[in-house]
Design a protein around this motif. Structure first.
Motif, PDB file in Angstrom:
ATOM      1  N   PRO A  58      60.191  31.241  23.723  1.00 45.86           N
ATOM      2  CA  PRO A  58      61.340  31.675  24.526  1.00 45.86           C
ATOM      3  C   PRO A  58      62.148  30.501  25.069  1.00 45.86           C
ATOM      4  O   PRO A  58      61.622  29.423  25.331  1.00 45.86           O
ATOM      5  CB  PRO A  58      60.673  32.476  25.652  1.00 45.86           C
ATOM      6  CG  PRO A  58      59.426  33.023  25.027  1.00 45.86           C
ATOM      7  CD  PRO A  58      58.949  31.934  24.107  1.00 45.86           C
ATOM      8  N   HIS A  63      63.999  30.826  18.870  1.00 45.46           N
ATOM      9  CA  HIS A  63      63.739  32.143  19.453  1.00 45.46           C
ATOM     10  C   HIS A  63      64.987  33.018  19.359  1.00 45.46           C
ATOM     11  O   HIS A  63      64.926  34.185  18.929  1.00 45.46           O
ATOM     12  CB  HIS A  63      63.294  31.961  20.905  1.00 45.46           C
ATOM     13  CG  HIS A  63      62.852  33.206  21.604  1.00 45.46           C
ATOM     14  ND1 HIS A  63      63.701  33.926  22.421  1.00 45.46           N
ATOM     15  CD2 HIS A  63      61.662  33.858  21.632  1.00 45.46           C
ATOM     16  CE1 HIS A  63      63.053  34.965  22.932  1.00 45.46           C
ATOM     17  NE2 HIS A  63      61.810  34.948  22.464  1.00 45.46           N
ATOM     18  N   ASP A 120      56.966  36.377  19.752  1.00 50.99           N
ATOM     19  CA  ASP A 120      57.020  35.016  20.272  1.00 50.99           C
ATOM     20  C   ASP A 120      55.837  34.202  19.761  1.00 50.99           C
ATOM     21  O   ASP A 120      54.867  34.763  19.230  1.00 50.99           O
ATOM     22  CB  ASP A 120      56.997  35.040  21.803  1.00 50.99           C
ATOM     23  CG  ASP A 120      55.698  35.634  22.337  1.00 50.99           C
ATOM     24  OD1 ASP A 120      55.377  36.793  21.972  1.00 50.99           O
ATOM     25  OD2 ASP A 120      54.978  34.945  23.088  1.00 50.99           O
ATOM     26  N   ASP A 173      57.955  40.531  23.566  1.00 52.35           N
ATOM     27  CA  ASP A 173      58.215  39.112  23.776  1.00 52.35           C
ATOM     28  C   ASP A 173      57.239  38.576  24.832  1.00 52.35           C
ATOM     29  O   ASP A 173      56.622  39.345  25.585  1.00 52.35           O
ATOM     30  CB  ASP A 173      59.662  38.930  24.248  1.00 52.35           C
ATOM     31  CG  ASP A 173      60.212  37.534  23.984  1.00 52.35           C
ATOM     32  OD1 ASP A 173      59.450  36.673  23.500  1.00 52.35           O
ATOM     33  OD2 ASP A 173      61.407  37.316  24.266  1.00 52.35           O
TER      34      ASP A 173
END
Length: 325
Positions: A58, A63, A120, A173
């Motif tokens: 992130p 990302h 992620d 995420d």
């Protein structure tokens, strides 16, 4: 007669004690609805594409680029796509902007199946012996589950044969940023793993959303992987767990799905079960004898460990399960 009854009793006891690990004795002979073909080559290409973006940590360009690609791909498969954007604190005091990605098929259907993975990757290689502070590729831990669900979506969108249920694919995420073993979190009352599923379970993308059941896929593409009956899955969704493991055996993929219990794994499904109250199982590579595989949270979690055969086994099983509903 007494001896005979005693012998019969021993035989029944022996069968009862041994049958759970014998796939042939636990799988019912049921007629199967037709289902389309899962392509391991396509799933493999989806893994490669994610890795090519770089680590999907992130607040990085990789990302953001991956998010845009995922949204576009699911839309191209004919799914209705949205994001659930939110802020979350990390164990070391950062504030991250995170996005759960939600792709839905047949949104009008009342009976729905929830499929999930995390997109992620981990920003450190804390189990490695070198480059510990650098992010990992996450080819298996992250990309494999996403790729598998992308292929499920592609197949559903491209085939005339459609499932009878609605399907919601959620890519969580912020799953993989929990504190390292050697680190201490600033707030020990907070669970720092699975940030996306924690948020979604408390704030569903649709009010009063529910699903008949859910399947989480995590680390489902490594060479030699085997999948055991994880603890929270047994506790909250034992019937679904048996259904999926039996389905694997029915389609000839039973060698990958072992009828043996593993401990509880803190993963996204734990919060979906406990907070969202949707029974969800976790298909995850974790051995009750050896724990996580050698690549876990290391730089060796790269394309070299990804195996089409494993992707095929899990992907076909998930696709078959969806089409039987």
């Amino acid at each position: 007669m007494k001896n005979r009854f005693w012998l019969v009793g021993l035989l029944i006891l022996a069968w009862a004690c041994t049958s759970p690990d014998k796939k042939a004795e636990t799988v019912p002979e049921l007629p199967a609805k037709p289902y389309p073909t899962f392509s391991a080559d396509s799933a493999y290409a989806f893994v490669q594409k994610q890795v090519d973006f770089g680590p999907r940590v992130p607040e990085t360009e990789a990302h953001e680029a991956t998010k845009n690609w995922l949204l576009a791909k699911f839309e191209s498969f004919g799914f209705t796509v949205e994001t659930q954007d939110f802020e979350a604190k990390t164990y070391d005091g950062l504030t991250w902007n995170l996005s759960n990605i939600i792709a839905s098929y047949n949104p009008q259907a009342t009976k729905r199946i929830l499929l999930a993975a995390h997109w992620d990757t981990r920003r450190i290689a804390d189990k490695d012996t070198e480059r510990i502070d650098e992010p990992i590729d996450g080819a298996n831990d992250g990309a494999s589950g996403v790729a598998l669900l992308m292929e499920v979506a592609r197949v559903i969108g491209s085939q005339e044969l459609k499932p009878d249920v609605g399907i919601d694919i959620i890519l969580f995420d912020g799953e993989d940023d929990g504190e390292p073993d050697q680190a201490s979190a600033r707030d020990n009352s907070q669970i720092w793993w699975c940030l996306g599923s924690q948020h979604w379970s408390k704030n569903k993308h649709k009010p009063n959303y529910s699903a008949y059941f859910g399947i989480l896929v995590d680390m489902v593409g490594a060479k030699g992987a085997r999948f055991y009956r994880e603890g929270y899955s047994r506790q909250y969704a034992s019937g679904i767990l048996k259904k999926v493991w039996d389905n694997a055996s029915r389609i000839g993929q039973g060698d990958f799905f072992i009828y043996k219990d593993a401990p509880e794994i803190l993963d996204d499904h734990a919060f979906v079960n406990e907070i969202a109250k949707i029974p969800m199982i976790d298909i995850i590579e974790f051995s009750p004898d050896f724990g996580f595989a050698q690549y876990h949270h290391k730089h060796s979690d790269n394309m070299e460990i990804i195996d089409r055969r494993t992707l095929q086994a899990v992907g076909e099983t998930v696709l078959f399960t969806v089409y039987q509903e």
